[in-house]
Enzyme design. Sequence first.
Site, short mmCIF file in Angstrom:
data_model
loop_
_atom_site.label_atom_id
_atom_site.label_comp_id
_atom_site.label_asym_id
_atom_site.label_seq_id
_atom_site.Cartn_x
_atom_site.Cartn_y
_atom_site.Cartn_z
N ASN A 1 -10.76 -1.76 -1.79
CA ASN A 1 -11.23 -1.41 -3.13
C ASN A 1 -10.04 -1.43 -4.09
OD1 ASN A 1 -11.87 0.21 -5.41
ND2 ASN A 1 -13.57 1.14 -4.30
N GLY B 1 -9.78 -0.82 -7.25
CA GLY B 1 -9.68 0.35 -8.14
C GLY B 1 -8.94 1.49 -7.47
N LYS B 2 -9.30 1.74 -6.20
CA LYS B 2 -8.61 2.78 -5.43
C LYS B 2 -7.14 2.46 -5.28
CE LYS B 2 -11.69 4.36 -1.77
NZ LYS B 2 -11.81 4.38 -0.30
N THR C 1 -7.08 -0.24 1.79
CA THR C 1 -8.40 -0.21 1.17
C THR C 1 -8.75 -1.60 0.68
OG1 THR C 1 -9.73 0.67 -0.65
CG2 THR C 1 -7.37 0.55 -1.04
N ASP D 1 -10.94 8.16 2.17
CA ASP D 1 -12.39 8.01 2.15
C ASP D 1 -12.88 8.95 1.07
OD1 ASP D 1 -14.66 6.61 3.32
OD2 ASP D 1 -15.38 8.62 3.80
N SER D 2 -13.78 8.44 0.25
CA SER D 2 -14.18 9.21 -0.91
C SER D 2 -15.64 8.93 -1.21
CB SER D 2 -13.30 8.84 -2.10
OG SER D 2 -13.25 7.43 -2.23
N ARG E 1 -9.05 11.78 -6.36
CA ARG E 1 -8.04 10.94 -5.71
C ARG E 1 -6.64 11.30 -6.20
NH1 ARG E 1 -10.46 7.00 -6.55
NH2 ARG E 1 -11.57 7.02 -4.58
N LYS F 1 -7.18 9.65 -15.69
CA LYS F 1 -8.08 9.89 -14.54
C LYS F 1 -7.28 10.49 -13.38
CE LYS F 1 -11.32 7.83 -11.29
NZ LYS F 1 -11.85 6.62 -10.68
N PHE G 1 -14.09 2.44 -11.71
CA PHE G 1 -14.90 1.60 -10.81
C PHE G 1 -16.04 2.48 -10.29
CE2 PHE G 1 -13.65 3.53 -6.77
CZ PHE G 1 -12.47 4.17 -7.11
P1 ITT Z 1 -12.40 1.17 1.43
O1 ITT Z 1 -13.26 1.79 2.49
O2 ITT Z 1 -11.98 -0.21 1.73
O3 ITT Z 1 -11.28 2.07 1.01
P2 ITT Z 1 -14.71 1.60 -0.25
O4 ITT Z 1 -15.03 1.33 -1.68
O5 ITT Z 1 -15.70 1.15 0.80
O6 ITT Z 1 -13.28 1.00 0.06
P3 ITT Z 1 -15.21 4.34 0.51
O7 ITT Z 1 -15.81 3.98 1.82
O8 ITT Z 1 -14.26 5.49 0.43
O9 ITT Z 1 -14.41 3.13 -0.12
O10 ITT Z 1 -16.37 4.55 -0.53
C1 ITT Z 1 -16.12 5.17 -1.72
C2 ITT Z 1 -17.21 4.85 -2.70
O11 ITT Z 1 -17.47 6.05 -3.46
C3 ITT Z 1 -16.73 3.81 -3.70
O12 ITT Z 1 -17.06 2.51 -3.30
C4 ITT Z 1 -17.43 4.25 -4.97
O13 ITT Z 1 -18.73 3.77 -4.97
C5 ITT Z 1 -17.47 5.78 -4.82
N1 ITT Z 1 -16.25 6.36 -5.41
C6 ITT Z 1 -15.22 6.95 -4.76
N2 ITT Z 1 -14.24 7.33 -5.60
C7 ITT Z 1 -14.67 6.96 -6.82
C8 ITT Z 1 -14.11 7.03 -8.11
O14 ITT Z 1 -12.88 7.51 -8.32
N3 ITT Z 1 -14.81 6.56 -9.14
C9 ITT Z 1 -16.03 6.05 -8.95
N4 ITT Z 1 -16.63 5.89 -7.77
C10 ITT Z 1 -15.96 6.35 -6.71
#
Ligand code: ITT
Length: 217
Positions: free
Chosen positions: A26, A28-29, A24, A86-87, A199, A193, A170
């Site tokens: 991201n 935070g993830k 990822t 994916d979330s 997640r 969390k 995040f």
């Molecule tokens: P990767 O694809 O690189 O993993 P990304 O941020 O683009 O990173 P996603 O395509 O899964 O990831 O998009 C998820 C988005 O949904 C994320 O950027 C947040 O805006 C939101 N999101 C998902 N989980 C969240 C959480 O636990 N808290 C807050 N927002 C969340």
Amino acid sequence: MRLKVNLNRIMSSDKPKITILIATGNKGKFNEIAAELSDLPLKCISLKDLPAVPECEETGNTFMENAVQKARYYSQRFKLYTLADDSGLEVDALGGRPGVYSARYAGEPCDDKTNNEKLIKELTGVPSEKRTARFKCAMVLVDPDGKILADGEGVIEGIIIDVARGENGFGYDPHFFVPELGKTTAEISREEKNKISHRGKATRKLKYQIANILSQI
Ligand code: ITT
């Protein structure tokens, strides 16, 4: 029962048995997933530990399709065991949007701030009882050839509030209010969390499958 025994044995071994790429971009993830897996004998690395490659396209219609697409893309690039999630956020008053488009909701370029601004603008005039929403997460682990070894999904229900609360987390966390807690997911620690989040739930489903795999190595 057998799984439980394996899990205990596996958790007591401290030498990493395999390296897993948590694929990822991201941070935070990554932090949430790595924390949840930290008691397994794994070495977790992120995309930042590897040479840069073009970002994976996300063309699926579901969170699971996108998670599989990401995991396979990076596993094939790096020939590593790869975990991807994916979330996103589904808001009932918006017909389930932003859904799989959560990361890029405000259009390109966008960030958490612009995405949140768009969300709150779109919900103008919607009363709190109609602001029901949920975070969903689909997660998958594939082997270096892209074969699926483990998968899982998780959901957390909440309500979207106008005024941001909290500094943790995040994405949409400062606007995602969990009635049972009386707090947003940005007002709780990462540990708290993970206990309740989409997640955290998905990661724990994978964790048991991964522990079982590790017990056979
Ligand atoms: P990767 O694809 O690189 O993993 P990304 O941020 O683009 O990173 P996603 O395509 O899964 O990831 O998009 C998820 C988005 O949904 C994320 O950027 C947040 O805006 C939101 N999101 C998902 N989980 C969240 C959480 O636990 N808290 C807050 N927002 C969340």
